[in-house]
Write an enzyme that holds these catalytic residues in place. Sequence first.
Site, PDB file in Angstrom:
ATOM      1  CD1 TRP A 130      -0.009  -1.615   2.939  1.00  0.00           C
ATOM      2  CD2 TRP A 130       0.956   0.576   3.209  1.00  0.00           C
ATOM      3  NE1 TRP A 130       1.007  -1.585   3.966  1.00  0.00           N
ATOM      4  CE2 TRP A 130       1.396  -0.447   4.045  1.00  0.00           C
ATOM      5  CE3 TRP A 130       1.161   1.890   3.047  1.00  0.00           C
ATOM      6  CZ2 TRP A 130       2.421   0.157   5.328  1.00  0.00           C
ATOM      7  CZ3 TRP A 130       2.117   2.271   4.017  1.00  0.00           C
ATOM      8  CH2 TRP A 130       2.795   1.212   4.960  1.00  0.00           C
ATOM      9  CG  ASN A 131       4.977   1.306   0.444  1.00  0.00           C
ATOM     10  OD1 ASN A 131       4.782   0.720  -0.515  1.00  0.00           O
ATOM     11  ND2 ASN A 131       6.297   1.198   1.160  1.00  0.00           N
ATOM     12  CE  LYS A 154      -3.463  -9.874  -1.451  1.00  0.00           C
ATOM     13  NZ  LYS A 154      -4.063  -8.364  -0.942  1.00  0.00           N
ATOM     14  CG  HIS A 155      -2.620  -2.918  -4.865  1.00  0.00           C
ATOM     15  ND1 HIS A 155      -1.797  -2.679  -3.890  1.00  0.00           N
ATOM     16  CD2 HIS A 155      -2.728  -1.778  -5.464  1.00  0.00           C
ATOM     17  CE1 HIS A 155      -0.914  -1.585  -4.282  1.00  0.00           C
ATOM     18  NE2 HIS A 155      -1.632  -1.068  -5.251  1.00  0.00           N
ATOM     19  CB  SER A 157      -6.764  -5.807   2.506  1.00  0.00           C
ATOM     20  OG  SER A 157      -6.431  -7.293   1.845  1.00  0.00           O
ATOM     21  CB  SER A 207       6.356  -7.822   5.291  1.00  0.00           C
ATOM     22  OG  SER A 207       5.406  -8.787   5.127  1.00  0.00           O
ATOM     23  CD  GLU A 228      12.431  -5.222  -5.784  1.00  0.00           C
ATOM     24  OE1 GLU A 228      13.160  -4.704  -4.859  1.00  0.00           O
ATOM     25  OE2 GLU A 228      12.808  -5.080  -7.077  1.00  0.00           O
ATOM     26  CB  CYS A 262      11.098  -0.538   0.940  1.00  0.00           C
ATOM     27  SG  CYS A 262      11.045   0.040  -0.943  1.00  0.00           S
TER      28      CYS A 262
HETATM   29  P1  NAP Z   1       2.851  -7.067   3.739  1.00  0.00           P
HETATM   30  O1  NAP Z   1       1.919  -7.015   4.801  1.00  0.00           O
HETATM   31  O2  NAP Z   1       3.889  -8.117   3.320  1.00  0.00           O
HETATM   32  O3  NAP Z   1       1.884  -6.527   2.309  1.00  0.00           O
HETATM   33  C1  NAP Z   1       2.306  -6.616   0.990  1.00  0.00           C
HETATM   34  C2  NAP Z   1       1.288  -7.152   0.155  1.00  0.00           C
HETATM   35  O4  NAP Z   1       1.394  -8.798   0.578  1.00  0.00           O
HETATM   36  C3  NAP Z   1      -0.318  -7.190   0.332  1.00  0.00           C
HETATM   37  O5  NAP Z   1      -1.002  -7.115  -0.924  1.00  0.00           O
HETATM   38  C4  NAP Z   1      -0.556  -8.165   1.288  1.00  0.00           C
HETATM   39  O6  NAP Z   1      -2.058  -8.410   1.161  1.00  0.00           O
HETATM   40  C5  NAP Z   1       0.176  -9.203   0.837  1.00  0.00           C
HETATM   41  N1  NAP Z   1       0.587 -10.343   1.666  1.00  0.00           N
HETATM   42  C6  NAP Z   1       0.708 -10.312   2.922  1.00  0.00           C
HETATM   43  N2  NAP Z   1       0.851 -11.378   3.747  1.00  0.00           N
HETATM   44  C7  NAP Z   1       1.087 -12.403   2.566  1.00  0.00           C
HETATM   45  C8  NAP Z   1       1.262 -13.899   2.610  1.00  0.00           C
HETATM   46  N3  NAP Z   1       1.496 -14.431   3.453  1.00  0.00           N
HETATM   47  N4  NAP Z   1       1.261 -14.444   1.140  1.00  0.00           N
HETATM   48  C9  NAP Z   1       0.908 -13.767   0.101  1.00  0.00           C
HETATM   49  N5  NAP Z   1       0.665 -12.368   0.183  1.00  0.00           N
HETATM   50  C10 NAP Z   1       0.796 -11.606   1.238  1.00  0.00           C
HETATM   51  O7  NAP Z   1       3.617  -5.795   3.451  1.00  0.00           O
HETATM   52  P2  NAP Z   1       3.298  -4.280   4.476  1.00  0.00           P
HETATM   53  O8  NAP Z   1       4.087  -4.277   5.833  1.00  0.00           O
HETATM   54  O9  NAP Z   1       2.012  -3.790   4.377  1.00  0.00           O
HETATM   55  O10 NAP Z   1       4.274  -3.435   3.743  1.00  0.00           O
HETATM   56  C11 NAP Z   1       5.425  -3.054   4.080  1.00  0.00           C
HETATM   57  C12 NAP Z   1       6.691  -3.680   3.920  1.00  0.00           C
HETATM   58  O11 NAP Z   1       7.106  -3.682   2.390  1.00  0.00           O
HETATM   59  C13 NAP Z   1       7.880  -3.270   4.504  1.00  0.00           C
HETATM   60  O12 NAP Z   1       8.833  -4.170   4.963  1.00  0.00           O
HETATM   61  C14 NAP Z   1       8.562  -2.455   3.342  1.00  0.00           C
HETATM   62  O13 NAP Z   1      10.044  -2.204   3.311  1.00  0.00           O
HETATM   63  C15 NAP Z   1       8.359  -3.150   2.001  1.00  0.00           C
HETATM   64  N6  NAP Z   1       8.407  -2.517   0.814  1.00  0.00           N
HETATM   65  C16 NAP Z   1       9.579  -2.925  -0.112  1.00  0.00           C
HETATM   66  C17 NAP Z   1       9.525  -2.404  -1.196  1.00  0.00           C
HETATM   67  C18 NAP Z   1      10.834  -2.472  -2.012  1.00  0.00           C
HETATM   68  O14 NAP Z   1      10.617  -2.189  -3.342  1.00  0.00           O
HETATM   69  N7  NAP Z   1      11.648  -3.576  -1.676  1.00  0.00           N
HETATM   70  C19 NAP Z   1       8.814  -1.181  -1.431  1.00  0.00           C
HETATM   71  C20 NAP Z   1       7.582  -1.040  -0.776  1.00  0.00           C
HETATM   72  C21 NAP Z   1       7.681  -1.705   0.588  1.00  0.00           C
HETATM   73  P3  NAP Z   1      -2.970  -7.937   2.244  1.00  0.00           P
HETATM   74  O15 NAP Z   1      -2.968  -6.617   2.221  1.00  0.00           O
HETATM   75  O16 NAP Z   1      -4.260  -8.473   1.828  1.00  0.00           O
HETATM   76  O17 NAP Z   1      -2.377  -8.511   3.677  1.00  0.00           O
END
Ligand code: NAP
Length: 463
Positions: A130-131, A154-155, A157, A207, A228, A262
């Site tokens: 979402w960020n 799949k964006h 939620s 994450s 990523e 990130c």
């Molecule tokens: P997140 O919980 O991992 O969510 C990201 C996406 O993954 C969402 O669409 C989420 O769906 C889905 N998801 C969550 N658990 C999952 C699973 N077990 N299996 C498959 N898909 C799953 O991430 P966040 O915590 O919101 O975002 C922050 C993290 O992203 C931070 O660690 C940040 O550093 C990292 N990030 C990295 C980059 C990069 O380019 N390296 C860029 C931006 C962010 P739901 O929303 O439906 O749970």
Amino acid sequence: MGIATINPATGETIQTFEPLSDAAIAQTIELSQHTYETYRTIPLAQRSQWLSAAADVLETNKDAYGRMMTVEMGKPIQAAIAEVEKSAWVCRYYAEHAEEFLAPATVETDASHSYVSYQPLGIVLAVMPWNFPFWQVFRFAAPALMVGNVGLLKHASNVPQSALAIAEVFEKAGFPKGAFQTLLVGADKVKQILTDDRVKAATLTGSEPAGASLASTAGSVIKKTVLELGGSDPFIVMESADLEAAVNMAATARMINNGQSCIAAKRFIVQDSIFDAFAQKLVAKYAALKVGDPLDPEVKIGPLATPTILQDLQPQVQACVDAGGKILIGGDVDALKQTLPSNLQAGNFYPPTIVAEIPLEAPIAQEELFGPVAMLFRVADVDEAIRVANHIPFGLGSCAWTREDAERDRFIRDLEAGCVFINSMVKSDPRLPFGGIKRSGYGRELGKEGIHEFVNIKTVWIQ
Ligand code: NAP
């Protein structure tokens, strides 16, 4: 978590969405596959025209899309509009350069003609965070669509309106129905979608646990992935640096997107002789940042995107203090609330915060803090700066401020990260590859390298 738009500044639920049923998911995948069978043969020039049209749609609607993002996830409105513009840029970049990147490459052998051909794979699933609700998706979609792949999104939620709007951008631009579709589903459906035979690969930005889960599913069915993931980027400032320039950039580098990026600089590693001056100037910069309603163009820091992020951040800051860290500014949510108007009392606000002198050995020093909190570390010299910088499980971005060539060369050689920026903050750029090492993931997006991730590199031999 349900699929909903909840304004993080006010806590107001704007709209909720029913997740797609299994039958609807199956239908969506079927349409993607059906479209792919003809889309893969469409000439690059036509795809390029559609992608340029997508850039036009983005630019025409940048204010509306920007506002939508701000209401869904809280980023300051100016940054949201700039994100739409950057998404248009990546579309134009690949519309103009894909032909060159995908041109067959002749290799001299004993064949009469041998060459490498870059061909599409099919349906690619994109699991996105979402960020940066637009940018993350467009930086995947633009090269993927130019190759001839089709995309399924799949964006996260909490950004369903952005998810739907993005699919609409591609439709309005003229892409065939099914070339890029949004699936409104929760994370629990990712395994089912990825193990479908018609889905050929996946990319996830998010994450570590989400990345590990997706990659293990993909591994069980032998599918290509790009990950990523998170980071805790070092921002190193040496005595030889232009201190004013470094401090100015330091404030921006940490606070971008309300601290939820990130590649935000998360750990400031500063040479002892200038440490106090740097800290003092950074505190002054943070004190001047206006926190409040992100729709107000004067506001620099909006709310965190969800209550969970706020709940996760608070104990992390406490852990910094428990380990011996000293708060130089911020850290007090209640004090911040007293400065906010009544309609923002239920928002997920966290004040700009700086914590210094956290022992390197403390587990918290190696965690990613996803919010407006900077950690400051004092180092003696270049060797210690590199040691501290690398003392994390992540390896996403890094930057170093120095005017000495020898120091610069050490940072370029020795920092464990997917990129190193000298005398500049880390940023993504369509022209340059982007991605991490260590637990920040693998694979690259953007640049020439990014478009080659989801292709069949087909060897052709003609005797
Ligand atoms: P997140 O919980 O991992 O969510 C990201 C996406 O993954 C969402 O669409 C989420 O769906 C889905 N998801 C969550 N658990 C999952 C699973 N077990 N299996 C498959 N898909 C799953 O991430 P966040 O915590 O919101 O975002 C922050 C993290 O992203 C931070 O660690 C940040 O550093 C990292 N990030 C990295 C980059 C990069 O380019 N390296 C860029 C931006 C962010 P739901 O929303 O439906 O749970």
